[in-house]
Design an enzyme around this catalytic site. Structure first.
Site, PDB file in Angstrom:
ATOM      1  N   HIS A 567      54.253  27.281  48.513  1.00  0.00           N
ATOM      2  CA  HIS A 567      53.275  27.228  47.412  1.00  0.00           C
ATOM      3  C   HIS A 567      53.938  27.711  46.139  1.00  0.00           C
ATOM      4  CE1 HIS A 567      53.342  31.365  48.816  1.00  0.00           C
ATOM      5  NE2 HIS A 567      52.946  31.714  47.596  1.00  0.00           N
ATOM      6  N   ASP A 569      53.048  30.327  42.837  1.00  0.00           N
ATOM      7  CA  ASP A 569      52.079  31.394  42.607  1.00  0.00           C
ATOM      8  C   ASP A 569      51.130  31.150  41.438  1.00  0.00           C
ATOM      9  OD1 ASP A 569      52.894  32.795  44.787  1.00  0.00           O
ATOM     10  OD2 ASP A 569      54.248  34.132  43.704  1.00  0.00           O
ATOM     11  N   HIS A 639      57.801  28.501  47.037  1.00  0.00           N
ATOM     12  CA  HIS A 639      58.345  29.396  48.065  1.00  0.00           C
ATOM     13  C   HIS A 639      57.348  29.564  49.192  1.00  0.00           C
ATOM     14  CE1 HIS A 639      55.911  31.872  45.380  1.00  0.00           C
ATOM     15  NE2 HIS A 639      55.658  32.600  46.454  1.00  0.00           N
ATOM     16  N   ARG A 649      55.758  42.260  60.026  1.00  0.00           N
ATOM     17  CA  ARG A 649      56.536  42.162  58.793  1.00  0.00           C
ATOM     18  C   ARG A 649      55.687  42.703  57.652  1.00  0.00           C
ATOM     19  NH1 ARG A 649      56.738  38.576  54.220  1.00  0.00           N
ATOM     20  NH2 ARG A 649      58.718  37.494  53.865  1.00  0.00           N
TER      21      ARG A 649
END
Ligand SMILES: O=C(O)CCC(=O)C(=O)O
Ligand SMILES: [Fe+2]
Length: 804
Positions: A567, A569, A639, A649
């Protein structure tokens, strides 16, 4: 009537839900829809059947009558009466049991795990449905599902984007944005309020009356559903050794507590965390004024009297009633009773409260009364005194702390001045500001522009501390254990903002030190980015989020999705067209993004830069503690995150803006709160906030946060008031002036009383008759607002800051 499943053996909705989720991963959209729709339907059926069975059985096996066939009671024969009582209990159990099994199949069929219950409470089925409908081109249904989900998850950014996207699509109408889980009583109430505000009193009446009817039905159902299993609530049932009467008491008190809580459940909108205050009584306040405006004085009297059942001392309503009585005539008015159902409702509720308070005193079973209207003497004297003493201590401590805070603020200000000076000097030193920080990958190494990877931005200890903070905060959650990640059902997703962390810190639920660290480290990242990208104007925070993604072990097989799809941002990526649409709903004000990583002990989860096609990967970054990937938020930087296939994570995601108007409001609140908390007092404050006394402080003190919350509330109320004042034109000008003045003072309307008496004498002066406006709900609300006037300066200063 209750729809009966003739094949007795309704398919359990958790099974259907699981089937739907499974189908979702296979991309079998029709099957998702069939199973999920059926799951929702069956859940509704279970709910209705249970309520129906309990209510009809309650009527059939009323505990009131004495046991049949025993004849004359034996003196001292308590045990015989006990048997009579238990006979009834037995009959009720049998009745409920056979009623339910007949309609639903064996009871064990419909034992639903807490996890699945949670999914339904969070309206997750609609998240899956939305995708499935969209995939098979059922656009209108997709919109309704998306909207239904979003209403209960307003923080869900993806769904928000979807909705805005839908809004722009051809063939989608405003009416498609339905709430498929809407509660009738609430809808009617909101419709009524809308009409009321627009002065459409006659139609408003229909909605408010319907709202009351539906409320009472929903209340009955809610109460019946409380008669479920005993909730051991965390403690081990094997260690639970209460005897017959104690265990009956424990269970029954839990049921009563639940029943009392229906008030809260029924008055809460899906996305709100607090109920509409004084919800049921408010209906009658609106109704009485609406009836007055349609000149239906009989009904106005009925509703005023009904309202007074809740608040018998309410001055405004008593005056209204007096006016209506004078207008209609005493005799006629006297013959009009308050609504019988409401009388019953109150009587029952008060009885329950008495029992609950008894159990509170006798066994320490906590009861917090959700109602505002309960007469003071329902709470036992001793309990009342104890609470009063606690409040007084809290007030005293608040004052002492307030004084100390003032001193500390001055100290903090001085210290702040010093630290800004230091920053200036350091900044001249180099473009990553801090000695330890190294530039590991430049834009060139990352095959793009406006990209960087920095290392050693924070230390191992700091990583660990933030990681722990995330997990502690997630455990506390909103009472929820975790949310399914919106884009990958193979992962769990948890997040906490800086403000939320600080609030938890203030409440003593997470170490305040860690929350402060979160705040400070995010500031460090901001500074470094501002400097590294050589920005000439200030970089502001736009949103900061500490996020962990955890692989769900049993859901990894054959997995092909990403943890976070590719996507951009600040725009909406349409990869099919290699284009990015930079229009709201996308967060177009975002200019820079950064992810600060906290750990690397997980599998998968690499960060990737990609091209606009969302497929071609141009660079990869392996997360590790202290590493920051920073990049421009625009279309030059699509990204995503590869699937996390094992472990957890954690990272801090930060978005920044160059536009001061989008400076994160939460951040400002967080700063205020921090200023308040940053003091040598910390340790004490935090420690003491765990005991009940200072828990009260948190509620009553004028802390920064509190003030801001108040400010928000004030703003809401102001808006509310504006709407209501808009409803005033019915009133003659002279009267309006009068009330404006009266707003400052308790509205003792002597003039009105006098005039109304005159009116009823002559029965004609219509202009004067309209006087009761002062007695309308609007002025009613306006008054209650004055008591909060002290907080308005806080509201103003908050506003100033926003305008800056
Ligand atoms: O966690 C990451 O590495 C990236 C997350 C991301 O891109 C986002 O939340 O927008
Ligand atoms: Fe992102």
């Amino acid at each position: 009537d209750i729809p009966i499943d003739i094949n007795a053996g309704l398919e359990p909705y958790d099974l259907l839900f699981d089937n739907a989720v499974e189908a979702y991963y296979k991309g079998d959209w029709i099957s998702v829809i069939l199973n999920m729709e059926r799951a929702l339907r069956n859940k509704g059926t279970v709910r209705r059947v249970k309520a129906h069975c309990r209510l009809t059985c309650a009527n059939q096996t009323d505990f009131g009558e004495p046991i049949s066939g025993v004849g004359v009671p034996i003196p001292g024969g308590g045990s015989v009466e006990d048997l009579g009582f238990f006979q009834k209990v037995l009959k009720r159990a049998d009745c409920v049991n056979s009623c339910e099994s007949e309609k639903l199949g064996p009871p064990s069929f419909h034992k639903i795990s807490e996890e699945v219950e949670l999914e339904f409470r969070k309206r997750s089925p609609y998240n899956y449905l939305q995708v499935a409908y969209f995939k098979i081109n059922k656009l209108n249904k997709a919109v309704a599902a998306a909207n239904t989900f979003y209403l209960a998850n307003p923080e869900h950014m993806e769904m928000r984007q979807n909705l805005e996207y839908y809004r722009m699509m051809a063939g989608v109408q405003e009416t498609d944005f339905k709430d498929l889980e809407a509660r009738l009583h609430m809808e009617e109430f909101l419709d009524g309020k809308k009409l009321y505000s627009a002065d459409s009193f006659a139609p408003a009446i229909d909605h408010f009356e319907e709202a009351v009817t539906e409320y009472l039905i929903a209340d009955q159902e809610c109460r019946a559903l409380c008669e479920g299993p005993y909730d051991y609530d965390g403690y081990n049932y094997l260690e639970y050794t209460a005897d017959l009467f104690q265990s009956m008491t424990d269970h029954y008190m839990q049921v009563l507590n639940c029943k009392q809580n229906c008030v809260v459940e029924l008055a809460t909108l899906p996305s709100a965390d607090k109920p509409v205050e004084d919800f049921l009584p408010a209906h009658f306040n609106y109704l009485q004024f609406s009836y007055y405006n349609t000149e239906n004085y009989e009904k106005a009297i009925e509703c005023a009297k009904t309202y007074l059942l809740f608040h018998p001392e309410d001055e405004m309503m008593n005056q209204n009633l007096a006016f209506y009585v004078a207008t209609l005539g005493e005799d006629k008015a006297a013959a009009i009773p308050a609504k019988e159902v409401v009388q019953q409702h109150i009587k029952q509720s008060l009885l329950e409260k008495e029992l609950l308070y008894f159990a509170f005193e006798a066994f320490g079973i906590t009861f917090v009364d959700p109602d505002k209207w309960t007469p003071a003497d329902i709470m036992p004297q001793r309990l009342r005194e104890k609470q009063k003493a606690e409040r007084e201590t809290a007030a005293r401590i608040t004052e002492e702390i307030g004084n100390l805070m003032k001193e500390i603020e001055t100290l903090v200000e001085e210290k702040n001045k010093e630290s800004t000076d230091i920053t200036k000097i350091v900044r001249e030193g180099g473009n990553v500001l801090f000695d330890d920080i190294v530039v590991t990958m430049t834009a060139k190494a990352l095959n793009g522009s406006q990209r960087v990877v920095l290392d050693n931005v924070i230390s191992e200890d700091e990583c660990r501390e933030l990681h722990r903070l995330s997990n502690t905060a997630a455990l506390l959650g909103d009472g929820y254990r975790g949310k399914r990640s919106p884009h990958s059902p193979s992962e769990m997703f948890q997040g906490v903002t800086v403000l939320k962390a600080l609030k938890l810190g203030q409440e003593g639920k997470v170490p305040l030190k860690s929350a402060r660290l979160f705040f400070e480290l995010s500031e460090r990242v901001r500074k470094v980015l501002e400097s590294y990208f050589r920005l000439e104007t200030t970089l502001y925070f736009s949103y900061t989020h500490l996020v962990c993604r955890s692989a769900i072990e049993e859901k990894q097989e054959g997995r092909e999705d990403l943890s976070h799809p590719v996507h951009v941002d600040n725009c909406f990526l349409v990869s099919e067209l290699n284009e990015c649409i930079k229009e709201p709903p996308a967060y177009t004000h975002r200019d820079y993004s950064a992810i600060l990583y906290l750990n690397d002990d997980f599998e998968g989860g690499d960060f990737i830069f990609a091209e606009l096609d969302a497929k071609t990967v141009t660079a990869e970054v392996r997360p590790q503690c202290g590493r920051v990937v920073g990049f421009g938020s625009g279309k030059e930087n699509p990204h995503g995150v590869r699937a996390v296939t094992k472990g957890q994570r954690c990272a801090v995601a930060l978005w920044f803006t160059l536009d001061p108007r989008h400076n994160e409001k939460e951040r400002i609140q967080a700063e205020d709160l921090l200023k308040m908390l940053s003091s040598p007092l910390d340790a004490d404050f935090q420690k003491s906030s765990k005991d009940p006394e200072s828990a009260q402080i948190a509620q009553t003190s004028e802390t920064g946060e509190q003030a801001t919350l108040q400010a928000d509330k004030q703003a809401d109320e102001q808006a509310d008031k504006k709407v209501k004042q808009a409803a005033k034109p019915k009133v003659k000008e002279a009267a309006t002036k009068k009330t404006d003045k009266q707003k400052d003072k308790p509205p003792v309307k002597k003039a009105a009383v006098k005039k109304s008496t005159i009116d009823s004498g002559t029965g004609s002066t219509a202009t004067d008759t309209k006087q009761p406006k002062a007695k309308s709900p609007e002025s009613h609300m306006a008054d209650s607002q004055d008591s909060k006037a002290e907080t308005s300066s806080a509201a103003d200063s908050q506003k100033d800051r926003e305008e800056l």
